[in-house]
Design an enzyme around this catalytic site. Structure first.
Site, PDB file in Angstrom:
ATOM      1  N   GLU A  52      -4.575   2.245  -4.381  1.00  0.00           N
ATOM      2  CA  GLU A  52      -3.399   2.211  -4.381  1.00  0.00           C
ATOM      3  C   GLU A  52      -2.826   1.034  -3.588  1.00  0.00           C
ATOM      4  O   GLU A  52      -1.629   0.802  -3.126  1.00  0.00           O
ATOM      5  CB  GLU A  52      -2.775   3.420  -3.346  1.00  0.00           C
ATOM      6  CG  GLU A  52      -3.121   3.385  -1.796  1.00  0.00           C
ATOM      7  CD  GLU A  52      -4.493   3.922  -1.489  1.00  0.00           C
ATOM      8  OE1 GLU A  52      -4.703   4.274  -0.319  1.00  0.00           O
ATOM      9  OE2 GLU A  52      -5.367   4.075  -2.315  1.00  0.00           O
ATOM     10  N   ASP A  76       0.954  -1.329   0.240  1.00  0.00           N
ATOM     11  CA  ASP A  76      -0.074  -0.142  -0.121  1.00  0.00           C
ATOM     12  C   ASP A  76       0.729   1.348   0.042  1.00  0.00           C
ATOM     13  O   ASP A  76       1.705   1.202   0.447  1.00  0.00           O
ATOM     14  CB  ASP A  76      -0.902   0.064   1.369  1.00  0.00           C
ATOM     15  CG  ASP A  76      -1.921   1.212   1.136  1.00  0.00           C
ATOM     16  OD1 ASP A  76      -3.007   0.950   0.760  1.00  0.00           O
ATOM     17  OD2 ASP A  76      -1.466   2.440   1.657  1.00  0.00           O
ATOM     18  N   HIS A 134      -5.097  14.836  -8.571  1.00  0.00           N
ATOM     19  CA  HIS A 134      -5.347  13.282  -9.195  1.00  0.00           C
ATOM     20  C   HIS A 134      -4.176  13.024 -10.202  1.00  0.00           C
ATOM     21  O   HIS A 134      -3.844  12.059 -10.270  1.00  0.00           O
ATOM     22  CB  HIS A 134      -6.641  13.125  -9.490  1.00  0.00           C
ATOM     23  CG  HIS A 134      -7.628  13.107  -8.548  1.00  0.00           C
ATOM     24  ND1 HIS A 134      -7.952  12.025  -7.652  1.00  0.00           N
ATOM     25  CD2 HIS A 134      -8.601  14.105  -8.140  1.00  0.00           C
ATOM     26  CE1 HIS A 134      -8.613  12.226  -6.834  1.00  0.00           C
ATOM     27  NE2 HIS A 134      -9.386  13.359  -7.049  1.00  0.00           N
ATOM     28  N   ASN A 181      -2.953  12.947  -3.018  1.00  0.00           N
ATOM     29  CA  ASN A 181      -3.858  13.314  -4.025  1.00  0.00           C
ATOM     30  C   ASN A 181      -4.721  14.887  -3.560  1.00  0.00           C
ATOM     31  O   ASN A 181      -4.867  15.421  -4.315  1.00  0.00           O
ATOM     32  CB  ASN A 181      -5.063  12.440  -4.215  1.00  0.00           C
ATOM     33  CG  ASN A 181      -5.033  11.246  -5.475  1.00  0.00           C
ATOM     34  OD1 ASN A 181      -4.352  11.744  -6.015  1.00  0.00           O
ATOM     35  ND2 ASN A 181      -5.462  10.206  -5.112  1.00  0.00           N
ATOM     36  N   ASP A 203      -1.968   9.910 -10.190  1.00  0.00           N
ATOM     37  CA  ASP A 203      -1.820   9.015 -11.398  1.00  0.00           C
ATOM     38  C   ASP A 203      -0.142   8.895 -11.628  1.00  0.00           C
ATOM     39  O   ASP A 203       0.121   7.519 -12.108  1.00  0.00           O
ATOM     40  CB  ASP A 203      -2.289   9.571 -12.455  1.00  0.00           C
ATOM     41  CG  ASP A 203      -4.009   9.403 -12.215  1.00  0.00           C
ATOM     42  OD1 ASP A 203      -4.475   8.845 -11.453  1.00  0.00           O
ATOM     43  OD2 ASP A 203      -4.633   9.811 -13.133  1.00  0.00           O
TER      44      ASP A 203
END
Length: 217
Positions: A121, A78, A91, A86, A95
């Site tokens: 994630e 994770d 975002h 974020n 990404d």
């Protein structure tokens, strides 16, 4: 006659061309099927295996006969503080982090290892025919690789990320299903996240006996 000769030549040409046309059509169809399977089996952003493809491949590894000599390792990974990243950077930055994280992991694992994006994630890895201690060493190496990531997005200061990794080996849980192994690895990852993050953890036998349902993070 001249027309008979022309007709004969055209017939011969068609006889030669038809198999080539059929072969080309079949090759194009096979390429399309391969592309569709690739799209279905892989996550667009990270090129990691999609969840269903990962679960299918992992199940085949765990159920193979004869069983792997050294057993199989299962990891849950994770990205730490991903929601905060974020929120702070957008975002697009998230990404980029997911894509670079996956690229680094792909580079660091072996061709036979399975790497899948299980959601958001969270990622999973299956290490086939790998001893328990070697799984822990590999997990620690992956953690260090992620820690070294530097991404420049919207400022001169690079984005840095870390990962928490939970590890379980099927020798610790004989006859366990893939879902049980993933759940146990998830518990170990949860422990790592709540004891400082950026670390590898494998549950002890005592901790496994006391497992509760995986809590919400």
């Amino acid at each position: 006659s001249i027309w008979s000769q022309i007709s004969l030549q055209m017939g011969l040409q068609l006889m030669v061309a038809t198999p080539l046309l059929v072969s080309s059509s079949l090759a194009a169809r096979n390429d399309l099927v391969h592309a569709l399977n690739q799209a279905l089996d892989h996550d667009d952003l990270t090129d990691a295996l999609a969840r269903q493809a990962f679960m299918r491949g992992a199940t085949e590894y765990l159920q193979q006969s004869p069983a792997a000599s050294y057993g199989n390792g299962v990891m849950m990974l994770d990205i730490d503080h991903f929601k905060q990243l974020n929120d702070n950077h957008g975002h697009a930055a998230g990404d980029s982090v997911l894509s670079e994280f996956a690229r680094v992991i792909h580079t660091a694992i072996r061709p036979q290892d399975l790497f899948g994006r299980l959601g958001g994630e969270e990622f999973g890895i299956v290490l086939p025919d790998t001893a328990c201690q070697d799984c822990l060493s590999i997990a620690e190496r992956l953690r260090r690789c992620v820690e070294e990531i530097r991404l420049y997005h919207d400022s001169d200061e690079p984005l840095r990320i870390t990962t928490s990794i939970g590890v379980v080996h099927d020798s610790q849980m004989p006859d366990a299903t893939l879902s049980t192994l993933l759940s146990t690895a998830d518990q170990a990852m949860y422990y790592a996240k709540h004891h400082g993050r950026n670390q590898v953890h494998s549950l002890s036998s005592g901790e496994m006996r006391d497992l509760d349902p995986v809590p919400q993070r």
